[in-house]
Design an enzyme around this catalytic site. Structure first.
Site, PDB file in Angstrom:
ATOM      1  N   LYS A  68      28.279  17.168  75.363  1.00  0.00           N
ATOM      2  CA  LYS A  68      29.738  17.284  75.373  1.00  0.00           C
ATOM      3  C   LYS A  68      30.418  16.102  76.089  1.00  0.00           C
ATOM      4  O   LYS A  68      31.382  15.545  75.575  1.00  0.00           O
ATOM      5  CB  LYS A  68      30.100  18.605  76.057  1.00  0.00           C
ATOM      6  CG  LYS A  68      31.543  18.978  76.056  1.00  0.00           C
ATOM      7  CD  LYS A  68      31.713  20.452  76.379  1.00  0.00           C
ATOM      8  CE  LYS A  68      31.000  20.883  77.662  1.00  0.00           C
ATOM      9  NZ  LYS A  68      31.603  20.351  78.897  1.00  0.00           N
ATOM     10  N   ARG A 110      36.676  27.167  81.268  1.00  0.00           N
ATOM     11  CA  ARG A 110      35.299  27.638  81.410  1.00  0.00           C
ATOM     12  C   ARG A 110      35.242  29.161  81.589  1.00  0.00           C
ATOM     13  O   ARG A 110      34.162  29.727  81.644  1.00  0.00           O
ATOM     14  CB  ARG A 110      34.706  27.067  82.694  1.00  0.00           C
ATOM     15  CG  ARG A 110      34.056  25.717  82.684  1.00  0.00           C
ATOM     16  CD  ARG A 110      32.678  25.631  82.209  1.00  0.00           C
ATOM     17  NE  ARG A 110      31.725  24.872  82.972  1.00  0.00           N
ATOM     18  CZ  ARG A 110      31.702  23.561  83.160  1.00  0.00           C
ATOM     19  NH1 ARG A 110      32.672  22.809  82.737  1.00  0.00           N
ATOM     20  NH2 ARG A 110      30.699  23.001  83.791  1.00  0.00           N
ATOM     21  N   ARG A 127      15.889  16.330  81.270  1.00  0.00           N
ATOM     22  CA  ARG A 127      16.842  15.716  82.203  1.00  0.00           C
ATOM     23  C   ARG A 127      16.391  15.912  83.642  1.00  0.00           C
ATOM     24  O   ARG A 127      16.493  15.025  84.457  1.00  0.00           O
ATOM     25  CB  ARG A 127      18.197  16.419  82.072  1.00  0.00           C
ATOM     26  CG  ARG A 127      19.172  15.747  81.166  1.00  0.00           C
ATOM     27  CD  ARG A 127      20.553  16.188  81.617  1.00  0.00           C
ATOM     28  NE  ARG A 127      21.492  16.264  80.535  1.00  0.00           N
ATOM     29  CZ  ARG A 127      22.717  16.792  80.653  1.00  0.00           C
ATOM     30  NH1 ARG A 127      23.100  17.315  81.806  1.00  0.00           N
ATOM     31  NH2 ARG A 127      23.538  16.816  79.646  1.00  0.00           N
ATOM     32  N   ARG A 150      22.752  13.030  88.655  1.00  0.00           N
ATOM     33  CA  ARG A 150      23.672  14.094  89.076  1.00  0.00           C
ATOM     34  C   ARG A 150      22.918  15.072  89.962  1.00  0.00           C
ATOM     35  O   ARG A 150      21.844  15.526  89.603  1.00  0.00           O
ATOM     36  CB  ARG A 150      24.216  14.827  87.842  1.00  0.00           C
ATOM     37  CG  ARG A 150      25.520  14.259  87.357  1.00  0.00           C
ATOM     38  CD  ARG A 150      25.981  14.966  86.125  1.00  0.00           C
ATOM     39  NE  ARG A 150      26.188  16.390  86.313  1.00  0.00           N
ATOM     40  CZ  ARG A 150      26.877  17.133  85.457  1.00  0.00           C
ATOM     41  NH1 ARG A 150      27.421  16.583  84.396  1.00  0.00           N
ATOM     42  NH2 ARG A 150      27.035  18.414  85.664  1.00  0.00           N
TER      43      ARG A 150
END
Ligand code: AMP
Length: 186
Positions: free
Chosen positions: A13, A88, A127, A134
């Site tokens: 996204k 959200r 990831r 992050r």
């Protein structure tokens, strides 16, 4: 053009949002990025939200809604905006509808990037192994973010679906392929 981009963590996204906003010349508003900036600046807001980010949980609605109200009132949003990571929760989605209504505006596009759950889990695992930089990208926190997504954010898609404004885009394929599918829906 007032766009909301939806999709689970790991759907690509953020990447798609940057490309789309650039192409359309509208500000890319990422509440996640705003939160991370607040944390690194050490502001009061940053101090309040850090624990939620670190745990992969959602920041309380009132804080995020205030932040978005202020951001959307700035001059650069007059011609439009792309929201990435907001709304959200159902509460946030309803607040956004009310806020835009008070400005005599409404969303022009709500686009959801869809990716099968098995693929998301695989991407999250990868990831976590490679590390994206992050702090909330380790496998444990990422899985929590996915759980939070199904529990609290999936109802947002349903809300827009019921309003008849949700458009789904297949998130499998290269970055360029997904981007051109999104462009094709606008
Ligand atoms: P993101 O970069 O969009 O994945 O967001 C990173 C983190 O910021 C999330 O895991 C939440 O802790 C927080 N966050 C971002 N956007 C919101 C939102 N709209 N509501 C609540 N928390 C948010």
């Amino acid at each position: 053009m007032r766009i909301v981009l939806l999709g689970p963590p790991g759907a690509g996204k953020g990447t798609q949002a940057v490309l789309l906003a650039e192409k359309r010349g509208i500000p890319h508003i990422s509440t996640g990025q705003m939160m991370r900036d607040a944390v690194s600046s050490g502001s009061d807001l940053g101090k309040k939200v850090k624990k939620f980010l670190d745990a992969g949980e959602l920041v309380p609605d009132n804080l995020v809604i205030e932040l978005i109200k202020e951001r959307l009132s700035r001059a650069d949003c007059r011609t439009g905006f792309l929201l990435d990571g907001f709304p959200r929760t159902l509460e946030q989605a309803k607040s956004l509808t009310v806020l835009l209504k008070s400005l005599n505006k409404e969303l022009t596009h709500v686009i959801e990037i869809t990716v099968p759950e098995s693929v998301i889990l695989e991407r999250i695992k990868r990831r976590g192994e490679t590390g994206s930089g992050r702090s909330d990208d380790n496998t444990e926190v990422a899985s929590k973010r996915l759980q939070v997504y199904w529990a609290q954010t999936a109802p947002v898609s349903k809300y827009y679906q019921e309003l008849g404004s949700l458009v789904e885009v297949n998130g499998l394929g290269t970055i360029e392929e997904v981007q051109s599918r999104i462009q094709g829906k606008i």
